[in-house]
Motif scaffolding. Sequence first.
Motif, mmCIF file in Angstrom:
data_model
loop_
_atom_site.group_PDB
_atom_site.id
_atom_site.type_symbol
_atom_site.label_atom_id
_atom_site.label_comp_id
_atom_site.label_asym_id
_atom_site.label_seq_id
_atom_site.Cartn_x
_atom_site.Cartn_y
_atom_site.Cartn_z
ATOM 1 N N MET A 81 22.880 18.395 18.231
ATOM 2 C CA MET A 81 23.140 19.489 17.303
ATOM 3 C C MET A 81 23.493 20.724 18.135
ATOM 4 S SD MET A 81 20.555 20.788 14.293
ATOM 5 C CE MET A 81 20.746 19.282 13.340
ATOM 6 N N VAL A 136 23.813 24.551 18.686
ATOM 7 C CA VAL A 136 23.172 25.732 18.091
ATOM 8 C C VAL A 136 23.492 26.959 18.930
ATOM 9 C CG1 VAL A 136 21.294 24.330 17.131
ATOM 10 C CG2 VAL A 136 21.000 25.434 19.358
ATOM 11 N N THR A 190 25.117 29.093 23.810
ATOM 12 C CA THR A 190 25.286 27.910 22.970
ATOM 13 C C THR A 190 24.503 26.768 23.616
ATOM 14 O OG1 THR A 190 27.486 28.618 22.266
ATOM 15 C CG2 THR A 190 26.930 26.292 21.979
ATOM 16 N N VAL A 209 15.467 15.532 16.302
ATOM 17 C CA VAL A 209 15.564 16.375 15.107
ATOM 18 C C VAL A 209 15.079 15.617 13.877
ATOM 19 C CG1 VAL A 209 17.123 17.653 13.604
ATOM 20 C CG2 VAL A 209 17.452 17.718 16.086
ATOM 21 N N SER A 224 16.331 20.463 9.325
ATOM 22 C CA SER A 224 16.574 21.890 9.580
ATOM 23 C C SER A 224 16.470 22.631 8.253
ATOM 24 C CB SER A 224 17.952 22.098 10.215
ATOM 25 O OG SER A 224 18.964 21.614 9.361
ATOM 26 N N ILE A 231 14.608 24.442 13.209
ATOM 27 C CA ILE A 231 14.898 23.013 13.387
ATOM 28 C C ILE A 231 13.575 22.315 13.681
ATOM 29 C CG2 ILE A 231 16.153 21.289 14.715
ATOM 30 C CD1 ILE A 231 18.170 23.454 15.445
ATOM 31 N N ASN A 285 21.743 30.077 14.554
ATOM 32 C CA ASN A 285 22.425 29.265 13.550
ATOM 33 C C ASN A 285 22.838 27.933 14.146
ATOM 34 O OD1 ASN A 285 25.368 29.492 14.530
ATOM 35 N ND2 ASN A 285 24.713 31.635 14.399
ATOM 36 N N ILE A 286 23.184 27.021 13.268
ATOM 37 C CA ILE A 286 23.645 25.679 13.669
ATOM 38 C C ILE A 286 25.161 25.639 13.530
ATOM 39 C CG2 ILE A 286 23.531 23.216 13.163
ATOM 40 C CD1 ILE A 286 20.721 23.699 12.032
ATOM 41 N N CYS A 287 25.845 25.305 14.630
ATOM 42 C CA CYS A 287 27.313 25.326 14.637
ATOM 43 C C CYS A 287 27.927 23.985 14.246
ATOM 44 C CB CYS A 287 27.823 25.722 16.023
ATOM 45 S SG CYS A 287 27.219 27.312 16.600
ATOM 46 N N GLN A 344 27.520 19.282 14.723
ATOM 47 C CA GLN A 344 26.800 18.097 15.196
ATOM 48 C C GLN A 344 27.825 17.150 15.809
ATOM 49 O OE1 GLN A 344 23.995 16.122 12.477
ATOM 50 N NE2 GLN A 344 24.816 14.144 13.165
#
Length: 708
Positions: free
Chosen positions: A569, A571, A577, A585, A588, A637, A653-655, A657
């Motif tokens: 993932m 992030v 980054t 995981v 989230s 997460i 934030n999650i960018c 996968q």
Amino acid sequence: MTPEEIQQIFFVECEESLAAAETGLAACRAGTQDSDTVNAVFRAIHSIKGGAGAFGYGALQAYTHTFETLLSDVREGLVAIAPDLIDLLLRALDTLADHVTAARECAEAPDDAGLIGEMEAAMAANAGSAPKATPEPDPEPAIDSGAGDDFGLDLDALLDDLTADFVPSPTPARWPVHLRMRAGAMRNGSEPLLMLRDIAALGGECTHCDVSQVPPLDSFNPSEGYLGWTYALPAETPEDAVRDIFDFIGDDCALAIGEDEDIPAFEPGETPVPVAASAAAVVPAAGPVPAEENQAVFATSTAAVPPAGAVPASPAAGQSIRIDLFKLDRLIDLVGELVIAQAMLVQRLEGVGISATDELSLLETLTRDIQESAMSIRAQPISSVFSRVPRILRDLAASTGKHVRLEVIGETTELDKTVIERLGEPLTHLIRNAVDHGIESAEQRIAAGKSPEGTLTLSAEHRSGRILIAIGDDGAGINRERVLAKAIEKGIISPEAQLTAEEIDNLIFAPGFSTAQVVSNVSGRGVGMDVVRQNVKELGGRITIDSIEGKGTTFTLTLPLTLAISDGMIVDVGDQTLVVPLAHVVESLRPAEADVQGLGSSRAMLNVRGRFIPVISLRDALGTVQGATAAAEGVLIVVDTESAGQAALLVDNICDQRQFVIKSLATNFRAVEGVAGATILGDGRVALIVDVDGLVACALPAQERQAA
């Protein structure tokens, strides 16, 4: 194919045969002593003997001949399978492995005189107890029939009456075997003469030799199989015993059995199945395939191997091909670059406003399929590592006097070849430690109400994209008082230190730490456990301890399935980054204000469906200068760890996968705590891969880890 390449194949097959023989003997020790198990051991030893003779390894061949002869007596029921005999066969197998190593390294052959004597004594003892043949009576003195006249007897007539009902014994029943060596036999390094001698050793007599196909000298080709033979075998000789002789040579010998058969026809100009210059097509031997330093084995089919002597109408299925491991590694590297290129293409197109199309989705699917296929080629069962343990335990039994029973669970679990190769050393250290320090002596075990024989359990399983390997014993457990006192004595910790049970257990990983009172060839020098932890960390894994005093200790190794490509993932944390491995995981979420509660002055806890787990800020853990400081400002997460249960990682934030290619940070830079490695993103930037287990373990106090 050069002689050197053929020779290398022989040594690889020797390793396979040794593994198969050890598996069979281990089964015999466990009580499985049927004919199939004994025959499998016999065939493995016979294969080594055949190759040793073909390559001129006289010492190896002579030793294996004695070994094979004893196994032949066992197979025929002449020597009973008893615990002492199995121990002898296992020791003989160990020496055979030393012989193979000496032949490979062109070193001096090991001293085998003692074991040869023991094997010959085992056969001689059986011969001494076998029923002796009734000796023939001494011939009676010749009687002059004329003397009978003095008594009125006609001795000639009397002898005729006595022998009237006598019928001479018929010639013993025999059955024929017809064979002819094909051209490939000599090209592949086989020695037909040795096989003919083996037939003679079974009681076979050559009744005919077909020389009709031998050409004039000027057209004679030494590699052709011009000669054919017919042998007559005693009726009691099993057919399998004859076929076993030709297992090593396979289809390079045409074999026909029975009165209605003839010597197989001569087939001029035969050529072996063509193979690539760097590979050899071979039929895989029975038993597990060990991890080799220079070669890998590809299984191309699961179809059955045709019986010896059969001539397939088409290329035989179920074959394998050996290639240089360097070429396989190169393939994996290229697949990794393909994954990166595919990610770059997607990101570049999205950057100019082109969303994912069907073609891009297809490309992503194909890339993943190629990656999974390439990785499956490298995957090997962990049995290739576990199979070495019985020999380690036998050596330890000889040096410590402790007899340990081995239990293995999950030996078919597969993981990357590189991980397997680097797993041998830490596993050996842990096993030696368990036997020397963990398992008590027989007297101590009896006094504690235990069986005099210790138990060592090896297990392997897949869990959440990782592999868990456990090494457990039923010994005395870790004596924490003694460990703590030794650590204070060596200055590893201060006398005032207050440590939890977990922290005391982990002291055994400190460099130079040892509780052994006597330095021996097994332990006591303070090296080993720190090496184990370092090796496991270099593999991207962790090691944990679970010990109960008086009950035993279990070491659990948590390792990645592969060291090359994984899913993660992507992030953002401040201006950084990062990649969180997807295997850790759980979920989230963006929590509501009421879901996060404070604990003390510096800890936040997340309420996940009635269960509170600690919140860890990646900004604080990794020392970045920017990023979310409160749960409401970012995304949480939820991750799962081995030592601390679940925790929630706070990120901005999650960018995305995506798959990522793992690059070693320690190799290219230096080891960084909390970081498992690095990868190249689709836009060309380098991103750090979070070591979730290590980061959570460092961020949480020991008390919280124990509570978790």
